[in-house]
Design an enzyme around this catalytic site. Structure first.
Site, PDB file in Angstrom:
ATOM      1  N   HIS A  15       0.854  -1.191   0.000  1.00  0.00           N
ATOM      2  CA  HIS A  15       0.000   0.000   0.000  1.00  0.00           C
ATOM      3  C   HIS A  15       0.890   1.241   0.000  1.00  0.00           C
ATOM      4  O   HIS A  15       2.118   1.129  -0.095  1.00  0.00           O
ATOM      5  CB  HIS A  15      -0.956  -0.031   1.204  1.00  0.00           C
ATOM      6  CG  HIS A  15      -0.269  -0.323   2.498  1.00  0.00           C
ATOM      7  ND1 HIS A  15       0.339   0.646   3.255  1.00  0.00           N
ATOM      8  CD2 HIS A  15      -0.065  -1.499   3.145  1.00  0.00           C
ATOM      9  CE1 HIS A  15       0.872   0.095   4.333  1.00  0.00           C
ATOM     10  NE2 HIS A  15       0.646  -1.216   4.285  1.00  0.00           N
ATOM     11  N   ALA A  16       0.299   2.412   0.096  1.00  0.00           N
ATOM     12  CA  ALA A  16       1.050   3.666  -0.054  1.00  0.00           C
ATOM     13  C   ALA A  16       2.191   3.792   0.948  1.00  0.00           C
ATOM     14  O   ALA A  16       3.300   4.190   0.585  1.00  0.00           O
ATOM     15  CB  ALA A  16       0.104   4.853   0.066  1.00  0.00           C
TER      16      ALA A  16
END
Length: 90
Positions: A15-16
């Site tokens: 994820h980010a």
């Protein structure tokens, strides 16, 4: 060039926050580092392309390193991918 297959262990996949941590780690080395997933490859210094790979928990990804410190770089990235970071506030 060396490579290693690792399994994504983070329940959220890449994820980010993970992409940002991977980019930060990759920038600490002289070697070039890439991540390959489902036939696509992205430089680990490019967070958006790493996210676009869509790697999920349980996916096997190939980490590639090329350069003077490739062994240390590969070990560091593989460790990040197999040991997920704690969530914010956790």
């Amino acid at each position: 060039m060396i490579s290693r297959t690792v399994t994504i262990s983070d329940p959220l996949g890449i994820h980010a926050r993970t992409a940002a941590l991977l980019a930060g780690a990759a920038e600490q080395f002289e070697s070039s580092l890439w991540l390959s997933c489902r036939g696509e490859r992205a430089s680990l210094t490019n967070q958006l392309k790493v996210l676009a790979l869509g790697a999920r928990q349980g996916d096997e990804v190939l980490v590639l390193a090329d350069g003077l410190d490739e062994t240390e770089a590969l070990d560091a990235i593989a460790d990040r991918l197999t040991h997920p970071v704690e969530p914010f506030g956790g």
